[in-house]
Design an enzyme around this catalytic site. Structure first.
Site, PDB file in Angstrom:
ATOM      1  N   SER A 144       0.712  -1.297   0.024  1.00  0.00           N
ATOM      2  CA  SER A 144       0.053  -0.058  -0.090  1.00  0.00           C
ATOM      3  C   SER A 144       0.894   1.201  -0.152  1.00  0.00           C
ATOM      4  O   SER A 144       2.045   1.251   0.593  1.00  0.00           O
ATOM      5  CB  SER A 144      -1.035   0.151   1.291  1.00  0.00           C
ATOM      6  N   TYR A 164      -2.861  -0.258  10.626  1.00  0.00           N
ATOM      7  CA  TYR A 164      -2.701  -0.749   9.316  1.00  0.00           C
ATOM      8  C   TYR A 164      -1.518  -0.265   8.657  1.00  0.00           C
ATOM      9  O   TYR A 164      -0.623  -1.200   8.097  1.00  0.00           O
ATOM     10  CB  TYR A 164      -4.068  -0.239   8.395  1.00  0.00           C
TER      11      TYR A 164
END
Length: 248
Positions: A144, A164
């Site tokens: 990501s 995250y």
């Protein structure tokens, strides 16, 4: 992609989103694909809609990548039935909204276990299969942009991304660790991190997807995966970062 024809690819998190799109694109490229996910019925449903020749090459299998026992069961089956793993796409990941200072530690641990240890469990088994057969395979990790930088927005309240981004920073680091280990262990196995920006998947909350932020399609990410797989044996793409054209 010709060298991957009838080779075996394993895709985790294959029941939806980037994982499901990756399965479909690899099948179109004449690859044998094993889809791993907790929701077997989802994979069975879209398998039924595939052309007959692709159905024969798609093997859905129930697996929770956060469990080493579940991963071992899946890879044992793959090796017994299909002979080994040639491509691994580590796609499975979860996201829970909330602040790290208040979110239930059980949920925080679930993210770490799935997003980090899931990659470790699956990569260990795939690497072992490739090395034992002296096959120059390819490991892809869906990372990501949050694994490279954490955006700070003043006056926007407390962020809800909690651990995250740290799990994705770990993914960035382990990609380089694997590159060095693959080389140091005298293999030519490739490793690539693909880091998308905001993408239209189930883990993105609806209020974000329906807002005004530019967003990628899952197919935008799978095109990056197929591109890196299509490179010649002497060429390794270490990192691909893909963002919406008008995104930050």
């Amino acid at each position: 992609m010709e060298r991957w024809h009838n080779r075996v690819a394993v895709v985790t998190g294959a029941s939806s989103g980037i994982g499901a799109a990756t399965v479909k694109d690899l099948l179109k490229a004449n690859v044998v694909v094993v889809g791993l996910a907790r929701r077997l019925e989802r994979m069975e449903a879209y398998k039924a809609e595939l052309p007959a020749d692709q159905q024969k090459r798609f093997h859905p299998f129930t697996c929770d990548v956060s469990s080493q026992e579940s991963v071992d069961k899946a890879f044992d089956w793959i090796i017994e039935k299909l002979g080994g793993v040639d491509i691994l796409v580590n796609n499975a990941g979860i996201f829970k909204m909330g602040q790290a200072v208040t979110l239930d530690p059980v949920q925080l641990q679930q993210m770490v276990q799935t997003n980090v240890m899931g990659v470790v469990y699956c990569t260990q088994r795939a690497f072992k299969s490739m090395k034992e057969r002296n096959y120059d395979g390819h490991v892809v990790i869906i990372n990501s942009v949050l694994g490279h930088a954490i955006p700070a927005k003043p006056n926007s309240g407390a962020p809800v991304m909690n651990v995250y981004p740290p799990t994705k920073f770990a993914t960035t680091a382990i990609t380089e660790v694997y590159r060095q280990e693959f080389r140091g262990l005298k293999t030519k196995i490739k490793i690539t991190s693909v880091s998308p920006g905001l993408t239209d998947t189930e883990i993105v909350p609806d209020n974000i997807k329906t807002g005004e932020l530019p967003i990628l399609k899952t197919e935008d990410v799978t095109s990056c995966i197929l591109f890196t797989l299509s490179t010649p044996p002497h060429m390794q793409i270490h990192e691909i970062t893909v963002k919406p054209l008008l995104g930050e």
